[in-house]
Design an enzyme around this catalytic site. Structure first.
Site, PDB file in Angstrom:
ATOM      1  N   PHE A 186      29.994  38.991  42.610  1.00  0.00           N
ATOM      2  CA  PHE A 186      30.878  38.210  41.753  1.00  0.00           C
ATOM      3  C   PHE A 186      31.255  38.969  40.484  1.00  0.00           C
ATOM      4  CE2 PHE A 186      28.648  35.158  44.452  1.00  0.00           C
ATOM      5  CZ  PHE A 186      29.736  34.488  45.002  1.00  0.00           C
ATOM      6  N   CYS A 187      30.510  38.825  39.434  1.00  0.00           N
ATOM      7  CA  CYS A 187      30.924  39.347  38.132  1.00  0.00           C
ATOM      8  C   CYS A 187      30.916  40.861  38.047  1.00  0.00           C
ATOM      9  CB  CYS A 187      30.093  38.705  37.025  1.00  0.00           C
ATOM     10  SG  CYS A 187      30.340  36.909  36.987  1.00  0.00           S
TER      11      CYS A 187
END
Length: 188
Positions: free
Chosen positions: A119-120
């Site tokens: 994700f990030c």
């Protein structure tokens, strides 16, 4: 490596530890140790260390700066005047001032570590590459959990990490072991 290279630590916050301790399936059990090694190496070399932390806008989220899960992990706690950029979405570049800081300080290469890889870290690395920064991703300094499958169940953490790293390496930067980054750091 010189002052044009910075270590960018993404979301190394206590919620990652809490999820690991709760038994969430995870690849790279050594990620915290490798982040510790990189932080020490960059600090010792006098190179910039930057932090991106997640501050979710939802009051129930554990990733809030005022929640226990929002606190930095000991291996990645900011020191002195190391900048911390707070984000509310996935990429460390959206509405944080990170890009301006990098450009004003002549930083053109980022060594990106942290969590969560799918994700990030993924979003931040892709954004960095799209903005013209050179991206290095130490494969063993990332927290990678099993990924929920759109068909139900989970995608194994090791498989998910390999897919993410392969995509990043194919089009957004270079994926390499932590030791290769450490070997490039200046020494006295």
């Amino acid at each position: 490596m010189d002052q044009t290279t910075a270590l960018l630590i993404v979301d190394m916050q206590m919620e990652m530890t809490f999820r690991t301790e709760a038994g969430r399936p995870r690849a790279t059990p050594q990620a915290e140790d490798r982040v510790t090694d990189l932080v020490a190496g960059f600090r010792s070399a006098g190179l910039p260390v930057l932090h991106v932390h997640h501050d979710a806008p939802q009051p129930e989220s554990p990733f809030r700066r005022d929640a226990p899960g929002g606190a930095p992990m000991p291996c990645a706690a900011p020191m002195g005047d190391e900048p911390v950029f707070w984000k509310t979405g996935s990429s460390g570049f959206v509405d944080t001032g990170l890009e301006d800081h990098l450009r004003k300080n002549g930083i053109t290469r980022l060594v990106i570590v942290g969590g969560v890889a799918a994700f990030c870290v993924n979003s931040t690395a892709r954004s960095a590459a799209n903005l013209g920064f050179e991206v290095l991703v130490p494969e063993d300094a990332l927290i990678a959990f099993a990924l929920p499958s759109r068909h139900g169940g989970d995608i194994d953490a090791d498989v998910a990490l390999e897919v993410i790293l392969s995509a990043l390496h194919a089009g957004f930067g270079k994926v390499l072991p932590t030791q290769e980054v450490l070997d490039q750091l200046p020494t006295d």
